[in-house]
Design an enzyme around this catalytic site. Structure first.
Site, mmCIF file in Angstrom:
data_model
loop_
_atom_site.group_PDB
_atom_site.id
_atom_site.type_symbol
_atom_site.label_atom_id
_atom_site.label_comp_id
_atom_site.label_asym_id
_atom_site.label_seq_id
_atom_site.Cartn_x
_atom_site.Cartn_y
_atom_site.Cartn_z
ATOM 1 N N TYR A 35 -3.945 -2.386 -1.635
ATOM 2 C CA TYR A 35 -2.638 -2.488 -2.294
ATOM 3 C C TYR A 35 -2.281 -3.953 -2.514
ATOM 4 O O TYR A 35 -2.270 -4.760 -1.574
ATOM 5 C CB TYR A 35 -1.565 -1.819 -1.442
ATOM 6 C CG TYR A 35 -0.295 -1.600 -2.205
ATOM 7 C CD1 TYR A 35 -0.136 -0.500 -3.029
ATOM 8 C CD2 TYR A 35 0.760 -2.502 -2.118
ATOM 9 C CE1 TYR A 35 1.032 -0.300 -3.750
ATOM 10 C CE2 TYR A 35 1.931 -2.307 -2.839
ATOM 11 C CZ TYR A 35 2.061 -1.205 -3.641
ATOM 12 O OH TYR A 35 3.213 -1.013 -4.359
ATOM 13 N N TYR A 90 0.080 -1.901 -12.564
ATOM 14 C CA TYR A 90 0.766 -1.565 -11.311
ATOM 15 C C TYR A 90 1.292 -0.146 -11.398
ATOM 16 O O TYR A 90 2.165 0.145 -12.200
ATOM 17 C CB TYR A 90 1.912 -2.556 -11.108
ATOM 18 C CG TYR A 90 2.863 -2.310 -9.959
ATOM 19 C CD1 TYR A 90 2.440 -2.362 -8.640
ATOM 20 C CD2 TYR A 90 4.218 -2.083 -10.192
ATOM 21 C CE1 TYR A 90 3.344 -2.184 -7.587
ATOM 22 C CE2 TYR A 90 5.124 -1.906 -9.142
ATOM 23 C CZ TYR A 90 4.671 -1.959 -7.850
ATOM 24 O OH TYR A 90 5.565 -1.792 -6.810
#
Lengths: 390, 138
Positions: free
Chosen positions: A290, A340
């Site tokens: 992440y 994203y």
């Protein structure tokens, strides 16, 4: 009973990503992603009996987002649904929830989806916000608004600054993550920055957003949707694409004060997930971590133990995580250089890699992949260990 | 050009004693009646012992810069002429963290570990805001 390889990911659906302003909203993106994932798996809408939804920031105020999506898509007779939110830790957590339900006999085919549409077209009259996301991510109230503390970027900047003070981390280190992910993106035709190289000088020349973060330290907020289909390993074997086995799953939520934490929940989540998968760190062929910021990658690498705590900077600066490095990390360009989608970005790229669909960006070894999700200010963490073999 | 002023926090019931203290030149934080842990901002319960009983107590106002950032983006028009400006996290001597601004130091001269003390900026008859300034070495 261990859930190791009991379930698999059978389908991946990804809409167009980025500054696409002509769209039917986040629910439309979610529906498109789920339908694409079903197509990828060779399944029909009628095969779905579970729907888990992580609404992005533009529909977070919908308290029953999964019901809204179910109705929008005309899905009948579901046996499992939920609207989930652990921030960027949600994607992997949805997959865990799906796998647990499938193993318990409560559902057979579960779609997990994230979608969002925070970018708006620049307005010629008002100058607009350049299609940026500050209107959604710049929230602040009370004392913070008076002191000028706006948005998530500003809070993460505190943590990064403290890491720099404590461990000697520098912008060269953060830049090494940005440049590495851009190199991967340059090998991924679907990445938003696929045709734009970035040097360390380019990184340093990019404008400051909030020091110590340059523009290129921050993820590419995007409009789009990404869904996966989870089913039993047995059923997945008979579907269109090779199963991506879920070997290990774990979560870790340390409960630290966000103003002074330098450690994510990775050590906690890793313990559960690696034990289930029966693997060691050296068994990991590639990572999809992440990366809301460059800094998050550096901390996550430390917290999984790829280097000592505080040595994430030198580790990433060594070139280990880029193309040709010893540990391929964020091989599609990540959230920094591709798109994203909260935690769905690393999940999606791990599926591509495990299947061997990576083309020029394919990691040389791709039997075992590590996926991380992270939400809040290092507040939530989720781990998946995915594999090509059960 | 319209003039914008920085947002003035509302005096909510749970924060009244904080603002009363600030107006009188005292930095106040919440102290748990159950275990004595200090916290800021106001919260309904203590994260250490879960007691819901608390009171406001004055603290020294001394501490050091724990971390900071330098904001370059304008999220509110009042800050358009301010960027780049710094927001700091002060670790108070008594142990809790306080987000604020550091006066009298250029953003790029701020360093973690700087010794600071509270000062108050009067915004209105009701609201004074705690800010920090460098503390002379002892």
């Amino acid at each position: 009973m261990s859930l190791r390889a009991k379930c698999a990911i059978a389908g991946l659906g990804q809409t167009r990503m980025g500054k696409n302003f002509d769209h039917p909203g986040p629910i439309g993106f979610a529906a498109e992603a789920v339908n694409l994932a079903l197509d990828d798996a060779g399944l029909q809408r009628a095969d779905l009996d579970g729907l888990l939804v992580n609404p992005g920031i533009t529909w977070l105020n919908n308290p029953m987002a999964s019901s809204s999506l179910q109705h929008a898509m005309g899905l009948g007779d579901l046996r499992l649904t939920a609207t989930m939110n652990l921030g960027g830790g949600t994607a992997a957590a949805m997959i865990m929830h799906a796998a647990q339900a499938i193993d318990a006999g409560m559902a057979e085919v579960v779609a997990c989806v994230f979608a969002d549409a925070p970018l708006r077209a620049p307005s010629p009259n008002k100058g607009g916000d350049g299609g940026g996301s500050a209107a959604f991510y710049g929230f602040a109230q009370g004392l913070d608004a008076h002191y000028g503390l706006f948005g998530v970027n500003a809070h993460y900047a505190f943590v990064a600054q403290r890491h720099m003070y404590r461990y000697g981390t520098s912008n060269d280190h953060l830049g090494a993550v940005a440049v590495s992910e851009r190199k991967w993106a340059n090998l991924n035709p679907a990445a938003q920055f696929h045709d734009t190289p970035m040097s360390m000088a380019d990184y340093h020349a990019s404008r400051w957003v909030v020091e110590p973060f340059h523009l290129y330290d921050c993820c590419l907020v995007s409009n789009g949707g990404l869904a996966v289909i989870v089913t039993s390993a047995e059923r997945a074997k008979n579907l269109k694409r090779p199963p991506v086995y879920i070997l290990g799953m774990g979560q870790g939520h340390p409960g630290h004060n966000p103003l002074d934490t330098l450690v994510s929940g990775a050590p906690i989540a890793k313990e559960t997930a690696f034990k289930m998968a029966g693997i060691k760190l050296t068994d990991v062929n590639f990572c999809e971590l992440y990366d809301c910021y460059t800094f998050t990658v550096l901390v996550t690498l430390e917290d999984y133990g790829f280097c000592k705590k505080g040595e994430g900077g030198p580790f990433v600066a060594s070139g280990a995580i880029g193309p040709g490095g010893s540990l391929p990390v964020n091989t599609g360009g990540g959230q920094l250089s591709s798109f994203y989608m909260w935690g769905m970005t690393p999940v999606g790229e791990a599926i591509v890699q495990i299947r061997g669909d990576g083309g020029r960006r394919q990691a040389p070894k791709h039997e075992v992949g590590l996926v991380s999700g992270n939400g809040g200010i290092l507040a939530t963490h989720s781990t998946l260990v995915l594999g090509s073999q059960p | 050009m319209p003039e914008f002023s920085k947002p003035i926090p509302a005096i909510t019931p749970e924060m009244r004693e904080f603002f009363d203290g600030a107006r009188a030149g005292r930095l106040m934080v919440q102290k748990c009646d159950g275990c004595g842990k200090l916290r800021f901002p106001a919260d309904d319960l203590c994260s250490k012992c879960n007691s819901t009983a608390s009171r406001w107590v004055p603290v020294s106002g001394r501490g050091e810069i724990f971390s900071f950032n330098i904001m370059h983006q304008v999220y509110h028009p009042a800050f358009a002429g301010q960027v780049p400006y710094a927001v700091v996290v002060v670790e108070l001597e008594e142990g809790c963290k306080f987000v604020s601004n550091l006066l009298g130091v250029k953003p790029h001269d701020i360093k973690c570990g700087m010794q600071v003390e509270v000062t108050f900026e009067k915004l209105s008859d009701e609201v004074s805001m705690p800010k920090f300034r460098l503390r002379a070495a002892k």
